[in-house]
Design an enzyme around this catalytic site. Structure first.
Site, PDB file in Angstrom:
ATOM      1  CG  ASP A  60      -1.904   1.171   1.215  1.00 51.74           C
ATOM      2  OD1 ASP A  60      -2.048   1.812   0.161  1.00 51.74           O
ATOM      3  OD2 ASP A  60      -2.505   1.450   2.267  1.00 51.74           O
ATOM      4  CG  ASN A 102      -7.035   2.101  11.358  1.00 53.95           C
ATOM      5  OD1 ASN A 102      -7.876   2.074  12.254  1.00 53.95           O
ATOM      6  ND2 ASN A 102      -7.128   1.342  10.271  1.00 53.95           N
ATOM      7  CG  ASP A 201      -3.155   6.727   7.101  1.00 50.42           C
ATOM      8  OD1 ASP A 201      -3.332   7.347   6.047  1.00 50.42           O
ATOM      9  OD2 ASP A 201      -3.435   5.520   7.245  1.00 50.42           O
ATOM     10  CD  GLU A 243      -6.519   9.911   5.391  1.00 50.42           C
ATOM     11  OE1 GLU A 243      -6.837   9.715   4.216  1.00 50.42           O
ATOM     12  OE2 GLU A 243      -6.292   8.974   6.178  1.00 50.42           O
ATOM     13  CG  ASP A 309      -4.918   8.302  -1.041  1.00 53.75           C
ATOM     14  OD1 ASP A 309      -4.169   7.343  -1.331  1.00 53.75           O
ATOM     15  OD2 ASP A 309      -5.079   8.713   0.119  1.00 53.75           O
TER      16      ASP A 309
HETATM   17  C1  NOJ Z   1      -4.941   6.811   3.698  1.00 56.47           C
HETATM   18  C2  NOJ Z   1      -3.794   6.982   2.747  1.00 56.47           C
HETATM   19  O1  NOJ Z   1      -3.830   8.287   2.230  1.00 56.47           O
HETATM   20  C3  NOJ Z   1      -3.911   5.936   1.668  1.00 56.47           C
HETATM   21  O2  NOJ Z   1      -2.946   6.126   0.668  1.00 56.47           O
HETATM   22  C4  NOJ Z   1      -3.812   4.571   2.286  1.00 56.47           C
HETATM   23  O3  NOJ Z   1      -4.013   3.582   1.301  1.00 56.47           O
HETATM   24  C5  NOJ Z   1      -4.838   4.400   3.410  1.00 56.47           C
HETATM   25  N1  NOJ Z   1      -4.832   5.511   4.316  1.00 56.47           N
HETATM   26  C6  NOJ Z   1      -4.565   3.161   4.220  1.00 56.47           C
HETATM   27  O4  NOJ Z   1      -3.412   3.368   4.997  1.00 56.47           O
END
Ligand code: NOJ
Length: 550
Positions: A60, A102, A201, A243, A309
């Protein structure tokens, strides 16, 4: 320096991997980023937000962390990071990093330990387990394109584990005080090293409760308040950036009573800026700002046009989402999850006027602006790459070998360069844009500079004005004696506007980009005509006793 520095900041978002490769391995690295600090300084931004650079299987893009207190070897070592902090700070540039709490990667030793440990052991309790995969059924799935459930079966543990994102990202268990302590240690590690802020995050999902949607729960806020207490007790002048992709009324609690986060992204505002532009009507922006409650005094929105994203459409209605897809993502390859995976310039069909207008809004709307790397030169995207990777391609520095990103083999690059016209690196790159006075890059430098000259943009109150013509978005930013009037033509045609400025009768509007004096405000509504997608920023100058202001 002021403890409210984040209100005056202009933030530049960078992935180390994507910026500059100093050792020819095809991946950007910290020494490469250090090489480019002069460029960053010349852009005028004064804060960097770095995407995750920790050891990770990179499934990720680094948000799957396998070790919190180290650097992914591809990007460098801790000593490189320390040097980056020193060199950035010496230039007056602060650094915000990522605190991804998280979840971890399933490769993190905490998870490996947990799955091997007996049920009900302290080690197992670092994550969220269940024998029943229907538990917490009220929680939505976020990565709708890849995941079918928020539970995944672990054959080693013989239980299901909870994950709000990819199934290789198990969620930490914030009901366990040992997890909260471990997270505090991670935070301390980076703040002690000297980072200035951390982006938290995915924080709406920290805690789960039966019978809820498992978002924004009181217990989640309690954890955040505890982290903030530690921050305030042990560090000075550092910040949390939340976020939380939520409606304004649900985001407000993340500021708490000035005892949670200093900043939070304004997610619902962003798609409405694109809607207003395409509809040539200010209503979407006016409405969302009207629904945005005031913040505690020392808190601040973070606003943005694009990021790493997809352009998320979670915070719009179904009708609005259909509209956005139709207007901005006709090709299904441009869509992912609930959003659009494109960069700023292609979204706006490379329209220079539109790009400028959107950036002008970014610089003047309530909040601290964040510029996504590459958008300052109008970089394009690659919708043929998987996931959200099409907006994460190498930075384009020159028209030469590998766009000046790397001296390594072309085929070694972590992703291919953007090559097709009109966004190919041969045309869109920093070196070329340095050569022309009229380039987007030079224009961006100018507006960033003007923005930083006036505290009203970062700290000022915001007041929407509603002249009759709805194609024109007009507002005031006011701080102490500073009054700035922003007028934006959302239409592709010329527009007239009459603005009631009676409160400032006798004052002179000074246009800020060119320092141009406009006629003094009189008895009549102030009349302006605006070219297609034109904007004006006026400082309202009080009449001077000697008549200089008139
Ligand atoms: C938010 C991040 O901006 C994104 O890129 C990520 O895939 C998710 N959180 C999970 O960590």
């Amino acid at each position: 320096m002021s403890s409210l520095w984040y209100k005056d900041a202009v933030i530049y978002q960078i992935h180390i991997k994507s910026y500059r490769d100093s050792n020819r391995d095809g991946y950007g690295d910290i020494p490469g980023l250090i090489e480019k600090l002069d460029y960053i300084e010349s852009l005028g931004v004064n804060c960097l937000w770095l995407l995750p650079f920790y050891p990770s299987p990179l499934r990720d893009d680094g948000y799957d962390i396998a070790e919190y207190e180290a650097i992914h070897p591809q990007y460098g070592a801790l000593a490189d990071f320390q040097r980056l902090l020193e060199e950035a700070h010496a230039r007056g540039i602060r650094i915000i990093t990522e605190l991804v709490i998280n979840h971890t990667s399933d490769q993190h030793p905490w998870f490996q330990r947990a799955r091997l440990a007996p049920k009900d052991s302290a080690e197992r309790a670092f994550y969220v387990w269940s024998d029943d995969p229907t538990r917490y059924g009220g929680a939505r799935i976020i990565f709708t394109d890849t995941e079918k459930s928020n539970w995944a079966w672990d054959p080693v543990a013989g239980q299901f584990y909870w994950h709000r994102f990819f199934s290789h990202q198990p969620d930490l268990n914030f009901d366990n005080p040992a997890v909260v302590e471990a997270v505090k240690d991670v935070m301390r590690f980076w703040f002690r090293m000297g980072v200035d802020g951390m982006r938290l995050d995915a924080i709406p999902y920290l805690v789960e409760r039966d019978g809820t949607n498992c978002e924004n729960l009181p217990a989640t806020h309690a954890v955040l308040k505890e982290l903030r207490r530690t921050l305030d007790e042990e560090f000075d002048g550092r910040i949390f950036l939340a976020e939380a992709n939520q409606w304004p009324s649900d985001v407000i609690p993340y500021f708490g009573d000035s005892d949670e986060c200093h900043m939070a992204f304004h997610f619902p505002l962003m798609p409405r800026m694109y809607m207003a532009l395409r509809q040539e009507d200010r209503s979407p922006i006016v409405e969302i700002l009207a629904q945005t409650p005031p913040l505690p005094n020392d808190c601040q929105w973070a606003i943005f046009l694009r990021n790493h994203d997809e352009l998320t459409l979670e915070m719009v209605t179904d009708l609005e989402r259909d509209y956005m897809y139709r207007e901005y993502a006709r090709d299904p390859r441009m869509r992912i999850n609930i959003g659009i995976r494109r960069r700023l310039a292609p979204l706006l069909d490379n329209g220079r006027r539109q790009i400028e207008l959107m950036n002008a809004l970014l610089m003047t709307m309530p909040g601290t602006p964040i510029i996504y790397y590459g958008d300052e030169i109008g970089m394009g995207d690659n919708i043929y790459l998987g996931d959200r990777n099409g907006v994460r391609t190498p930075m384009q520095w020159t028209p030469g070998w590998n766009a000046g990103f790397s001296e390594g083999d072309q085929q070694a690059l972590y992703y291919p360069l953007i090559v097709d016209p009109p966004y190919g690196y041969q045309a869109i790159n920093v070196a070329s844009e340095e050569r022309t006075q009229t380039s987007l890059l030079r224009w961006m430098r100018r507006i960033i500079k003007v923005r930083k000259q006036y505290h009203a943009f970062g700290r000022g109150r915001f007041e929407m004005l509603l002249p009759e013509n709805r194609r024109v978005l007009t507002y005031l930013r006011r701080h102490d004696d500073q009054v700035i009037l922003c007028v934006n033509n959302l239409s592709r045609f010329v527009q007239p506007v009459e603005i009631n400025l009676q409160r400032w009768k006798g004052w002179m509007p000074l246009e800020l980009i060119g320092n141009v004096r406009f006629p003094v405000i009189g008895d009549q509504p102030y009349f302006l005509s605006l070219g297609p997608h034109t904007f004006y920023w006026f400082l309202l100058v009080a009449p001077q006793p000697d008549g200089a202001g008139s």
